[in-house]
Write a protein that holds these residues in place. Structure first.
Motif, PDB file in Angstrom:
ATOM      1  N   LEU A 311       1.012  -1.036  -0.023  1.00 53.62           N
ATOM      2  CA  LEU A 311       0.053  -0.011  -0.013  1.00 53.62           C
ATOM      3  C   LEU A 311       0.949   1.285   0.135  1.00 53.62           C
ATOM      4  O   LEU A 311       1.593   1.444   1.108  1.00 53.62           O
ATOM      5  CB  LEU A 311      -1.038   0.027   1.354  1.00 53.62           C
ATOM      6  CG  LEU A 311      -2.130   0.840   1.119  1.00 53.62           C
ATOM      7  CD1 LEU A 311      -3.099   0.623   2.242  1.00 53.62           C
ATOM      8  CD2 LEU A 311      -1.598   2.577   1.362  1.00 53.62           C
ATOM      9  N   ARG A 312       0.809   1.845  -1.172  1.00 54.08           N
ATOM     10  CA  ARG A 312       1.730   3.209  -1.403  1.00 54.08           C
ATOM     11  C   ARG A 312       0.891   4.198  -1.203  1.00 54.08           C
ATOM     12  O   ARG A 312      -0.219   4.498  -1.766  1.00 54.08           O
ATOM     13  CB  ARG A 312       2.402   3.102  -2.572  1.00 54.08           C
ATOM     14  CG  ARG A 312       3.750   3.920  -2.912  1.00 54.08           C
ATOM     15  CD  ARG A 312       5.035   3.457  -2.112  1.00 54.08           C
ATOM     16  NE  ARG A 312       5.989   4.366  -2.343  1.00 54.08           N
ATOM     17  CZ  ARG A 312       7.339   4.255  -1.713  1.00 54.08           C
ATOM     18  NH1 ARG A 312       7.286   3.407  -0.517  1.00 54.08           N
ATOM     19  NH2 ARG A 312       8.226   4.922  -1.874  1.00 54.08           N
ATOM     20  N   SER A 313       1.452   5.243  -0.349  1.00 55.51           N
ATOM     21  CA  SER A 313       0.517   6.312  -0.129  1.00 55.51           C
ATOM     22  C   SER A 313       1.201   7.626   0.212  1.00 55.51           C
ATOM     23  O   SER A 313       2.275   7.877   0.262  1.00 55.51           O
ATOM     24  CB  SER A 313      -0.086   6.172   1.185  1.00 55.51           C
ATOM     25  OG  SER A 313      -1.032   7.159   1.770  1.00 55.51           O
ATOM     26  N   TYR A 314       0.551   8.745  -0.475  1.00 52.37           N
ATOM     27  CA  TYR A 314       0.998  10.146  -0.273  1.00 52.37           C
ATOM     28  C   TYR A 314       0.173  10.731   0.525  1.00 52.37           C
ATOM     29  O   TYR A 314      -1.157  10.832   0.101  1.00 52.37           O
ATOM     30  CB  TYR A 314       1.334  10.786  -1.878  1.00 52.37           C
ATOM     31  CG  TYR A 314       1.320  12.360  -1.432  1.00 52.37           C
ATOM     32  CD1 TYR A 314       2.912  12.761  -1.509  1.00 52.37           C
ATOM     33  CD2 TYR A 314       0.295  13.160  -1.742  1.00 52.37           C
ATOM     34  CE1 TYR A 314       2.773  13.990  -1.087  1.00 52.37           C
ATOM     35  CE2 TYR A 314       0.554  14.559  -1.760  1.00 52.37           C
ATOM     36  CZ  TYR A 314       1.998  15.056  -1.291  1.00 52.37           C
ATOM     37  OH  TYR A 314       2.196  16.303  -1.203  1.00 52.37           O
ATOM     38  N   VAL A 315       0.501  11.522   1.448  1.00 51.27           N
ATOM     39  CA  VAL A 315      -0.159  12.397   2.363  1.00 51.27           C
ATOM     40  C   VAL A 315       0.888  13.907   2.105  1.00 51.27           C
ATOM     41  O   VAL A 315       1.884  13.563   2.760  1.00 51.27           O
ATOM     42  CB  VAL A 315      -0.347  12.194   3.692  1.00 51.27           C
ATOM     43  CG1 VAL A 315      -1.293  13.099   4.431  1.00 51.27           C
ATOM     44  CG2 VAL A 315      -1.049  10.734   3.537  1.00 51.27           C
TER      45      VAL A 315
END
Length: 373
Positions: A311-315
């Motif tokens: 699960l790759r995420s950008y915040v």
């Protein structure tokens, strides 16, 4: 309508996730608990056995599996964007054609109907990496163009998330109220910073913390600052332990006091680009990402056992005098109202949240250890 049990579990889980990523010796941390709950909600209809029970318990046992999507869609409807305050929250799942991964019709219907999520199927090679990065670029207002460098070739599926707020303050801070200041970082270094001074009118506090709420334009979203009363290297770590326990956070933000707050906020940025497995481990969902873990057979079929390879995420969040992820140039100002004025000076490590203003659930949570580090 979201009931109290769900809100309580959501908030405690949000800070458990932040606690799992935070280190007193590390840098700033930010993440989106909404990402975790949305992904868990999508996957509950594709899961069986123990992981299905864990996901359902994460939400609320009184809410049936088929109602979780309705629940999350209902919450999403409370977040209304305006021309001056937009929340970019998107998720998607890629299926690996090399592993003969095929999503089920029921899973696709659920994720598109309740979560507005996208689904793609292709070989997990360079072209897929480029397509994912293009998707992220287009869904972060062109802020990020390199979220992934490669994909695990053995994985049948991969999740991608992007969360980003672009919003003006309801009461912007005038340039003359941006002053040179000092931030006492957790490393012990005193950092020269630009400190934004402003009067706010919602004060939150208890025996352990003080803080305030600052609205974004339209008052659908707000920035919540929480400062430990005691300073020290472990002050934020101790605060996160409290925030992740039971109903601590909700009790704190529910007791809002109308009081003038002489607030000082450092201009700062937080960004998260990474794999959210540690955060998911903190809320007992780590088995989603192991080949021999959770049974996700109802997500779809593949050559082998279905699981989520990552699960790759950008915040991203950048706080300036005009708002979040905005440039400078504000001209408005505000002033003290009434006689009682409380000072909250964010000149040392603190916790923050970006929340909706109906339920005050954290869309983003973060901890600031340093401004220049």
């Amino acid at each position: 309508y979201l009931n109290d049990e769900f809100c309580k579990k959501y908030c405690s889980s949000a800070f458990k996730m932040l606690q799992s990523e935070y280190s007193p010796e590390g840098g700033n941390v930010i993440l989106s608990p909404l990402t975790a709950f949305s992904d868990a909600g999508m996957l509950v209809t594709g899961s069986t056995d123990a992981i299905n029970d864990i996901i359902r318990d994460l939400f609320d046992r009184s809410v049936g599996e088929d109602q979780i999507g309705v629940y999350m869609h209902s919450y999403g409807e409370t977040m209304k964007d305006t021309d001056y305050a937009k929340m970019y929250f998107k998720n998607a799942i890629w299926f690996n054609s090399d592993k003969k991964a095929e999503p089920s019709v029921d899973f696709l219907t659920n994720m598109k109907t309740y979560y507005g999520a996208a689904a793609y199927r292709e070989s997990f090679g360079k072209e897929a990496v480029g397509n994912i990065n293009n998707w992220v670029y287009n869904n972060t207002n062109m802020m990020v163009d390199n979220l992934v460098d490669s994909l695990p070739s053995e994985a049948p599926a991969y999740l991608i998330n992007a969360t980003y707020l672009d919003a003006d303050w309801e009461d912007p801070i005038s340039p003359e109220n941006v002053l040179n200041g000092t931030f006492h970082s957790n490393s012990g270094a005193d950092e020269s910073v630009q400190m934004m001074t402003t009067y706010e009118y919602i004060y939150i506090y208890n025996d352990d913390v003080s803080g305030f709420v600052k609205y974004y334009t339209g008052k659908n979203y707000a920035f919540v600052a929480i400062l430990p009363r005691l300073s020290g290297t472990n002050s934020v770590a101790n605060l996160l332990s409290s925030l992740s326990y039971g109903d601590y956070y909700r009790r704190l933000v529910s007791k809002q006091h109308e009081r003038t707050v002489d607030a000082s906020i450092p201009k700062f940025s937080c960004e998260y680009i990474g794999d959210m497995k540690p955060s998911f481990n903190a809320i007992r969902l780590g088995e989603l990402f192991t080949p021999n873990g959770a049974d996700l057979g109802k997500v779809g079929t593949c050559d082998g056992k279905m699981y989520i390879g990552g699960l790759r995420s950008y915040v991203g969040l950048s706080v300036t005098e005009k708002g979040t992820n905005k440039g400078t140039g504000a001209t408005a100002t505000n002033s003290a109202v009434g006689t009682a004025v409380t000072t909250v000076l964010l000149d040392r490590p603190f916790v923050f949240a970006v929340v909706d203003t109906k339920y005050y659930l954290p869309i983003m949570v973060g901890a600031v250890n340093t401004i220049n580090g």
